[in-house]
Write an enzyme that holds these catalytic residues in place. Structure first.
Site, PDB file in Angstrom:
ATOM      1  N   ASP B  25      -4.864  -9.292  17.356  1.00 29.52           N
ATOM      2  CA  ASP B  25      -4.008  -8.193  17.801  1.00 29.52           C
ATOM      3  C   ASP B  25      -4.383  -7.002  16.939  1.00 29.52           C
ATOM      4  O   ASP B  25      -3.991  -6.915  15.782  1.00 29.52           O
ATOM      5  CB  ASP B  25      -2.535  -8.600  17.613  1.00 29.52           C
ATOM      6  N   LYS B  87      -6.330   3.583  16.014  1.00 31.94           N
ATOM      7  CA  LYS B  87      -6.331   3.140  17.405  1.00 31.94           C
ATOM      8  C   LYS B  87      -6.040   4.308  18.356  1.00 31.94           C
ATOM      9  O   LYS B  87      -6.494   4.305  19.502  1.00 31.94           O
ATOM     10  CB  LYS B  87      -5.272   2.054  17.568  1.00 31.94           C
ATOM     11  N   GLU B 186      -2.370  -6.414  26.013  1.00 34.04           N
ATOM     12  CA  GLU B 186      -1.339  -6.878  25.077  1.00 34.04           C
ATOM     13  C   GLU B 186      -0.139  -7.516  25.791  1.00 34.04           C
ATOM     14  O   GLU B 186       0.291  -8.607  25.406  1.00 34.04           O
ATOM     15  CB  GLU B 186      -0.887  -5.715  24.181  1.00 34.04           C
ATOM     16  N   ASP B 208       7.704  -3.630  24.385  1.00 34.81           N
ATOM     17  CA  ASP B 208       7.006  -3.682  23.101  1.00 34.81           C
ATOM     18  C   ASP B 208       7.369  -2.464  22.258  1.00 34.81           C
ATOM     19  O   ASP B 208       6.864  -1.368  22.490  1.00 34.81           O
ATOM     20  CB  ASP B 208       5.490  -3.736  23.373  1.00 34.81           C
TER      21      ASP B 208
END
Lengths: 109, 626
Positions: B25, B87, B186, B208
């Site tokens: 992850d 990211k 994800e 999330d």
């Protein structure tokens, strides 16, 4: 002569946990197969059914299956669960072993 | 001693052939690595017992970059060289980056390749390289924990990542020396961790709420495959904002001027806010304090925060996430009541208030059994374990397959198959090869495709050479040849000498130019010629063995002729010439016999050579020196 396969408490606890997590299976199968750098290699698998030539052992609430052929090489074995640095897993304390390849995955009798 | 794991029935690997797979992850704030051991997906801690690796890399003038907690600590003292949340920049052009963040902490340099780089003391670094550092750290952790090299990994990416962002993630993995079996969305990974892929078909929601970002994904499970129906979110909303808003309240209560606070005081207040937030999950009220920077260990203000007050503070933030949820539902064109379940991901979903409000919104009890920080990595690990082939075939995912076996040419023009036909892709397999001659420093790798035993009957795909193998005795070099076919059917073959680390790679598209009927012809031929092929293979194998023996006996006789009696010399010469004659014939059994005869004739000689070499090695030394 009675054959025996035993588990340490930590091995038994782990197997319980793993079987529960998997959600199915009748127990743990131990065995040997020919291969590896010194002749024989251990098999450690979940068991979904009991075969006709399986011996069934029970220790600390865990059912352990060993097929008759493998049992000759595994009789008296104690299965342990240990840690080594970051890694962890099962080890065989097998009194039949004369020599192993240094890695513990395969052995000769 | 090897530490063994429990396999699925019938799936025990041969010794030293365990296929190690991991799920990664790669998060904006934190990253994790997980693996399946004895059937259970678990995240792996580092030596300090920490599972989460802060996604922070600090570049230094000398030495390797620092990754993780160490780097994070220097974020304040060395902000320009400490890169976090990379990211957000991966796979983006400079224009996108500047648009996305008004408060860019880093100095971006526009380079010719349109990929922006960040200026640091260690040079201009691309976001891909920063990601690669994080991946390297996780790779090392996994390999130390599992005691071997990883065969392949599954890396998760946000569902909204475009092709460029996905490709950049793959590039980062390649830089880190990882084989990517697949990139997984994800939310899909979270759903897989809960086993929803084995459940009924229907609509699932993944909520999330991480440290700094919020994502909502609506997935539909259709014949075992998750389709992303809609995504929405907020790239600047997360648990850190909860802490910030509580900290602001604390400062206000203490009657302090926020702009007069030192960085240290601000940090202490944020920590206090976070502590209070977590404590209020169980308690109705907690006592809180704000430190006065001037007096050590003394509090400038002490008071209480109740759960009701906390809810008042964070409810507007939660409301924002729910607005995103509403938008996603509208985009997907579905009604709240069509939703089967809601999976909770991200540390901030531990907050009982978040769970309550999300449950109310979606009219169902959210799924919270798996640690929300670890659930994505766990799902990726489960997928990686399946893709690498540790599960029985019936649990295999329905995917594309390789139409014809892929392999390489070995001595004597034989094909060694590495990936068998009908293997599902993506797939990665490796096999070890060695050198054939003493002092051999290069190896030609010929990649072929087909079912036949001889190279001449198969299709040639590519040739490349591995050079720079250190000179060694024949058979001592360990050359690992890895075949990897990615989800797009692209084959890359890598040869790597394990001792020196020299490496060479080629990429090909195996199905390129082959029509279905050509594949069929190749398959049919392989069946009708099976017997001839096997006979030809046996002959070639014996010929290769004969060549090897002839060469080694000849070189021994030349080197140590003085150790031979005349009689022996004659016997060996006779056996040698007999073997040479048989080698050119076409009967593998006769070659085998001749090899045995030569072996027998030279056994004593070989033993004497061994003694002589030991003696010469020991001359001038005392026994106890050895």
């Amino acid at each position: 002569m009675t054959m025996s396969i035993t588990l340490t408490q930590s091995a038994a606890d782990r197997i319980h946990g793993f079987l529960e997590n998997r959600g199915k299976g009748v127990g743990l199968r131990l065995g040997v197969k020919t291969s590896g750098c010194s002749g024989m290699a251990y098999v450690i698998e979940f068991a979904d059914e009991i075969g006709s030539d399986d011996e069934v052992f029970e220790d600390k609430g865990v059912r352990v299956l060993v097929d008759a052929k493998s049992l000759i090489y595994l009789d008296g074995t104690e299965l342990d669960y240990g840690k080594e640095g970051l890694n962890e897993g099962f080890t065989f304390n097998n009194p039949n072993v004369k020599d192993n390849c240094g890695c513990g995955e395969s052995f000769t009798v | 001693m090897a530490l063994l794991q429990i396999s699925e029935p019938g799936q025990t690997a041969a010794p030293h052939q365990h296929k190690l797979a991991a799920g990664i992850d790669l998060g904006t704030t934190n990253s994790l690595v997980a693996t399946v051991r004895s059937g259970k997906a678990e995240t792996l801690p580092d030596a300090q017992g920490m599972h989460l690796l802060p996604s922070v890399v600090r570049y230094r003038e000398t030495g390797a970059p620092q990754v993780g907690a160490m780097a994070k600590q220097s974020a304040i003292s060395d902000p320009r060289n400490t890169i976090s949340s990379v990211k957000r920049y991966v796979g983006r052009g400079l224009a996108d980056i500047c648009k996305g963040c008004s408060r860019s902490e880093y100095e971006f340099v526009d380079s010719d390749s349109s990929l922006p780089r960040i200026r640091t003391v260690a040079g201009d670094i691309s976001p891909v390289e920063v990601s690669a550092e994080i991946l390297k750290d996780l790779k090392l952790r996994a390999e130390e924990t599992l005691g071997g090299e990883l065969t392949g990994v599954v890396i998760t990416v946000p569902a909204y990542f475009d092709d460029a962002q996905r490709q950049s993630t793959k590039d980062a993995a390649q830089l880190a020396g990882l084989q990517v079996l697949r990139l997984l969305n994800e939310p899909t990974a979270a759903a897989v961790a809960y086993g929803l892929d084995k459940g009924s078909e229907g609509v699932h929601v993944v909520y999330d709420l991480g440290g700094g970002t919020f994502d909502i994904s609506i997935l539909r499970l259709n014949r075992g495959v998750f389709e992303v129906m809609a995504t929405a979110g907020n790239t600047a909303l997360g648990g850190d904002d909860f802490d910030r808003i509580i900290a602001q309240w604390l400062i206000q209560q203490a009657g302090l001027d926020p702009s007069a606070l030192s960085a240290g005081q601000m940090r202490a207040t944020l920590l206090e806010a976070c502590r209070a937030k977590e404590a209020l999950s169980d308690a109705e009220v907690v006592s809180v304090s704000v430190a006065d920077g001037s007096i050590v260990n003394d509090a400038a203000w002490q008071g209480e925060l109740t759960r009701t007050q906390l809810y008042e503070l964070i409810d507007p933030l939660i409301q924002k996430t729910l607005s995103s949820c509403r938008r996603a539902l509208r985009d997907a064109g579905i009604d709240v009541d069509e939703i089967e379940d809601v999976v909770m991901v991200g540390g901030s979903t531990r907050s009982p208030r978040v769970r309550e409000r999300v449950g109310e919104f979606f009219h169902c009890e959210p799924m919270v059994d798996i640690d929300p920080d670890k659930v994505v990595a766990a799902g990726a690990a489960i997928q990686a374990d399946i893709l690498v082939g540790n599960k029985p075939d019936d649990e295999m995912l329905l995917l594309d397959v390789i139409p014809l076996s892929l392999g390489i040419e070995t001595m004597g023009g034989l094909v060694e198959k590495i990936i068998a036909r009908n293997t599902t892709i993506p797939s990665a397999k490796a096999q070890d090869f060695t050198t054939f001659k003493d002092g051999q420093t290069a190896l030609a790798v010929h990649v072929v495709q087909g079912e036949r035993e001889l190279v001449s009957d198969c299709r040639s795909l590519a040739r490349f050479e591995l050079r720079g193998i250190p000179p060694m005795v024949a058979g001592n070099a360990r050359i690992r040849v890895t075949f990897q076919v990615d989800a797009d059917g692209l084959l890359s073959v890598t040869a790597r000498e394990q001792i020196s680390g020299v490496e060479s790679t080629v990429q090909v598209k195996p199905s390129f130019g082959l029509t279905d009927s050509e594949i069929e012809i190749m398959l049919r031929e392989s069946m009708s010629y099976a017997q001839e092929d096997i006979a030809a293979r046996m002959l070639r194998e014996q010929q290769v063995e004969a060549d090897r023996i002839i060469e080694s006996v000849e070189s021994a006789v030349t080197a140590d002729a003085q150790l031979l009696t005349d009689d022996e010399r004659i016997q060996i010469d006779v056996a040698l010439s007999e073997l040479r004659k048989m080698r050119d014939g076409d009967d593998p059994r006769k070659i085998k016999q001749a090899i045995e005869t030569l072996n027998k004739a030279s056994t004593d000689f070989a033993a004497r050579r061994m003694d002589a070499s030991i003696q010469s090695a020991m001359t001038g030394h005392k026994v106890d020196e050895f």
